[in-house]
Design a protein around this motif. Structure first.
Motif, PDB file in Angstrom:
ATOM      1  N   ILE A   1       0.965  -1.145   0.103  1.00  0.00           N
ATOM      2  CA  ILE A   1       0.067   0.091  -0.173  1.00  0.00           C
ATOM      3  C   ILE A   1       0.913   1.238   0.161  1.00  0.00           C
ATOM      4  CG2 ILE A   1      -0.270   0.381   2.403  1.00  0.00           C
ATOM      5  CD1 ILE A   1      -3.180   0.709  -0.138  1.00  0.00           C
ATOM      6  N   THR A   2       1.917   1.180   0.655  1.00  0.00           N
ATOM      7  CA  THR A   2       2.949   2.368   0.732  1.00  0.00           C
ATOM      8  C   THR A   2       3.196   2.749  -0.464  1.00  0.00           C
ATOM      9  OG1 THR A   2       3.581   1.958   2.870  1.00  0.00           O
ATOM     10  CG2 THR A   2       5.001   3.393   1.716  1.00  0.00           C
ATOM     11  N   ARG A   3       3.712   1.559  -1.239  1.00  0.00           N
ATOM     12  CA  ARG A   3       4.292   1.742  -2.741  1.00  0.00           C
ATOM     13  C   ARG A   3       3.429   2.386  -3.717  1.00  0.00           C
ATOM     14  NH1 ARG A   3       4.948  -2.297  -6.478  1.00  0.00           N
ATOM     15  NH2 ARG A   3       5.143  -4.058  -4.546  1.00  0.00           N
ATOM     16  N   ALA A   4       1.804   1.863  -3.500  1.00  0.00           N
ATOM     17  CA  ALA A   4       1.000   2.225  -4.409  1.00  0.00           C
ATOM     18  C   ALA A   4       0.581   3.516  -4.031  1.00  0.00           C
ATOM     19  CB  ALA A   4      -0.242   1.399  -4.146  1.00  0.00           C
TER      20      ALA A   4
ATOM     21  N   PRO B   1     -11.056  19.426  11.634  1.00  0.00           N
ATOM     22  CA  PRO B   1     -11.420  19.743  10.123  1.00  0.00           C
ATOM     23  C   PRO B   1     -10.597  19.231   9.151  1.00  0.00           C
ATOM     24  CG  PRO B   1     -10.526  21.447  11.511  1.00  0.00           C
ATOM     25  CD  PRO B   1     -10.815  20.431  12.276  1.00  0.00           C
ATOM     26  N   LEU B   2      -9.453  18.510   9.738  1.00  0.00           N
ATOM     27  CA  LEU B   2      -8.326  18.125   8.825  1.00  0.00           C
ATOM     28  C   LEU B   2      -9.002  16.862   7.896  1.00  0.00           C
ATOM     29  CD1 LEU B   2      -5.297  18.203   8.568  1.00  0.00           C
ATOM     30  CD2 LEU B   2      -5.071  16.142   9.880  1.00  0.00           C
ATOM     31  N   PRO B   3      -8.432  17.151   6.704  1.00  0.00           N
ATOM     32  CA  PRO B   3      -8.868  16.146   5.598  1.00  0.00           C
ATOM     33  C   PRO B   3      -8.378  14.495   6.162  1.00  0.00           C
ATOM     34  CG  PRO B   3      -8.071  17.944   4.530  1.00  0.00           C
ATOM     35  CD  PRO B   3      -7.819  18.333   5.966  1.00  0.00           C
ATOM     36  N   VAL B   4      -9.172  13.620   5.983  1.00  0.00           N
ATOM     37  CA  VAL B   4      -8.784  12.281   6.569  1.00  0.00           C
ATOM     38  C   VAL B   4      -9.400  11.197   5.625  1.00  0.00           C
ATOM     39  CG1 VAL B   4      -8.676  10.756   8.346  1.00  0.00           C
ATOM     40  CG2 VAL B   4      -8.523  13.057   8.957  1.00  0.00           C
ATOM     41  N   VAL B   5      -8.575  10.395   5.384  1.00  0.00           N
ATOM     42  CA  VAL B   5      -9.373   9.212   4.815  1.00  0.00           C
ATOM     43  C   VAL B   5      -8.787   7.961   5.242  1.00  0.00           C
ATOM     44  CG1 VAL B   5      -7.596   9.183   2.893  1.00  0.00           C
ATOM     45  CG2 VAL B   5      -9.873   8.003   2.630  1.00  0.00           C
ATOM     46  N   LEU B   6      -9.644   7.032   5.646  1.00  0.00           N
ATOM     47  CA  LEU B   6      -9.543   5.671   6.087  1.00  0.00           C
ATOM     48  C   LEU B   6      -9.275   4.569   5.142  1.00  0.00           C
ATOM     49  CD1 LEU B   6      -9.513   6.002   9.189  1.00  0.00           C
ATOM     50  CD2 LEU B   6     -11.520   4.459   9.126  1.00  0.00           C
ATOM     51  N   MET B   7      -8.235   3.751   5.283  1.00  0.00           N
ATOM     52  CA  MET B   7      -8.117   2.536   4.440  1.00  0.00           C
ATOM     53  C   MET B   7      -8.763   1.482   5.349  1.00  0.00           C
ATOM     54  SD  MET B   7      -5.696   0.496   2.250  1.00  0.00           S
ATOM     55  CE  MET B   7      -5.585  -1.176   2.218  1.00  0.00           C
TER      56      MET B   7
ATOM     57  N   LEU C   1      -5.104   6.885   6.901  1.00  0.00           N
ATOM     58  CA  LEU C   1      -4.879   6.007   8.291  1.00  0.00           C
ATOM     59  C   LEU C   1      -4.852   4.592   7.687  1.00  0.00           C
ATOM     60  CD1 LEU C   1      -7.271   7.481  11.287  1.00  0.00           C
ATOM     61  CD2 LEU C   1      -4.755   7.246  11.006  1.00  0.00           C
ATOM     62  N   MET C   2      -3.930   4.141   7.955  1.00  0.00           N
ATOM     63  CA  MET C   2      -4.172   2.528   7.694  1.00  0.00           C
ATOM     64  C   MET C   2      -5.080   1.852   8.631  1.00  0.00           C
ATOM     65  SD  MET C   2      -2.193   1.354   5.015  1.00  0.00           S
ATOM     66  CE  MET C   2      -2.080  -0.142   5.556  1.00  0.00           C
TER      67      MET C   2
END
Lengths: 338, 338
Positions: B94-97, B154-160, B137-138
């Motif tokens: 996932i890091t590479r991707a 308010p920080l943009p965040v996305v979860l895996m 976030l992993m």
DNA sequence: CTGAAAGCGCTTACAG
DNA sequence: CTGAAAGCGCTTACAG
């Protein structure tokens, strides 16, 4: 009783100014406390620390960076091509190790991949443009111009693995020659007499050194097939070796992944491991325990190497004179394959 | 003919000021050109571009960041505990991707590990302190307070991976329920009738969902042993399952690593794979090809997931309204183990 | 389309 | 030990 930011919108982060006001001192004093400065009275320090805690203050990196000319970040540079093959598991291991080695520091780790093509120049400019305080290079191929360009610059740099051309650039390596010699001697100690090797790329020091160690132990040229550290290449190389020498009874592969490929080729050829052919790998990555049988392999001390790289960078950043390179020992780990 | 910096020491990097002088325009104009601004005459633009090229100018991030309040960096946050076990190979992938998905952007990737203990709070403060423009976030464990804290900010965040508790936080996932169902149905299609599962942790959505998919396909509770996604846990779980049901003829493991462990336990028990027991894994990591036999497994579309995560972050950063979460399909890859 | 000017939040001599 | 002040390199209204 947070008297600042009453009824505001999403409250702006507190600044040095805010902290100074709350603590009843000047910005300069707050700055001194934050930076561990010595010339501060205990009372002032206490007031500032209380204010910082109350406000949840954390310094603005950009502002600090603008005046100190430090970014607080170091780059870990890996080439995309590497990331895809050999270094994938290696990369995971070293990245994690470096992350942990950096944890005690307040340097942050920026991961950069060297893109193929024109993106390369952009990366080089970026690194040389003062956007990071230092660079860690994962062993690139010998002729990589990036290494030379960085070594010519004043930017702190440390290489993982010895540079192919003798550049005056600090590096951290494990003793591949000794590791390979040890692996080969282990095979000889097992009574094997027809020992081949699956060598790595000849333009990478890890490839060259491991082949050298193999030959030293054998005191001769040996029987060599080349791979690129990947599993598929190891499988192909093993098949080739069996064609050239059907009776071989030992193989030293220069990476665990190539050893895993060799295992597969041996199985396909109906050879038992280690009864018919003993196999030794290199790296001691997690995969070494995944194969059947688990691999006897040469252990790379990744955490220690990572710490050494970080230490070298820190020394260079703080202006210490030319830090020496370090070469760490890598012991053989005996499992079932040899 | 570089007329600036004659006979200087290590020449300081050129600034907007330098470029403006060389181009014969004001700093503002240079800034507009650099930032792709439209209100610039073709002549001015050409002069500035020439000066930039001549000087090798590259903007100072810190100065820019100070005024724009953007840092130009996003964090990839992984917990150290995860890094050690399950996600090691997953993490590399996932890091590479993500690195590749970020390459087209000018965001840089900062890798951060969640340290155990007090370091956690420091990380949280850091992230919330505006030091990065967004956070990936992993998939952490369900009860991780970090997820809630970030989702409240308010920080943009996305979860895996889907959050365990239903928080209003964008996430990117692959359809684990469907993937697990498919895997289990594949085993049934092979005529297997006593199909067990090695499930993942019950506090992670990947663990829960894959167990659910298995049960849906079986239309019953099934036979379950739990692991933590690691190989060792898979081996132990398989041994336990064999004790409870010596005649089982199929196993669905919720990770490739656990499947690899299961293979080992089966071998130790004298069972042939797939003849006696068919095994299906999950993730389709490199290890899936390393095992003997190679694993039939459910493929996770890491590059597509990475791109979706980056896209979500970019949308949030540019202020677009609540980006939806995305769930990608994950097809079964049939190899030799089932 | 262009420039003069203010200001982002910090550190650091310089006086005191 | 402490504070007033300058300045790091950039962007961005504001005039023109």
């Amino acid at each position: 009783m947070n008297s600042t930011n009453q009824g505001g919108e999403a409250s702006a982060s507190p600044t040095l100014e805010t902290v100074a006001a709350v603590a009843g001192v000047s910005r300069a004093t707050v700055s001194r406390v934050v930076n561990g400065g010595s010339r501060v009275s205990p009372e002032a320090r206490a007031a500032v620390e209380a204010a910082i805690a109350e406000l949840g203050y954390s310094p603005n990196r950009a502002a600090r960076s603008l005046v100190t000319r430090r970014t607080g970040s170091v780059a870990l540079v890996v080439s995309e091509a590497e990331a895809r093959v050999f270094s994938d598991p290696m990369l995971a291991g070293i990245t994690r190790a470096i992350g942990q080695a950096l944890a005690d520091t307040d340097l942050q780790l920026v991961l950069m991949m060297v893109p193929p093509g024109p993106g390369r120049q952009r990366l080089t400019n970026y690194l040389l443009g003062g956007h990071v305080d230092g660079v860690m290079l994962m062993s690139l191929h010998g002729d990589d111009p990036l290494v030379k360009e960085l070594s010519d610059s004043p930017l702190p740099v440390v290489l993982m693995g010895r540079p192919m051309s003798p550049l005056p650039i600090p590096h951290v390596d494990s003793d591949s020659v000794a590791g390979a010699r040890q692996a080969t001697e282990h095979l000889r100690g097992l009574g094997r007499t027809r020992i081949a090797t699956i060598a790595g790329p000849t333009d990478m020091c890890a490839g060259v050194d491991r082949l050298l160690g193999y030959r030293e132990a054998l005191d001769g040229p040996g029987l060599v097939a080349y791979g690129d550290f990947s599993m598929a290449s190891g499988e192909a190389a093993m098949a080739e070796l069996l064609r050239r020498e059907p009776d071989l009874d030992g193989v030293f592969a220069a990476s665990d992944l190539m050893a895993a490929g060799a295992l597969r080729a041996l199985r396909a050829a109906g050879k038992r491991v280690p009864e018919d052919v003993a196999v030794v790998g290199y790296d001691d990555l997690d995969v070494a325990e995944l194969t059947e049988p688990p691999l006897t392999t040469v252990h790379q001390p990744l955490p220690a190497m990572a710490r050494a790289m970080v230490a070298s960078l820190l020394a260079q950043i703080s202006g210490d004179p030319a830090p020496e390179s370090v070469v760490l020992p890598n012991p053989l780990v005996v499992r079932a394959s040899a």
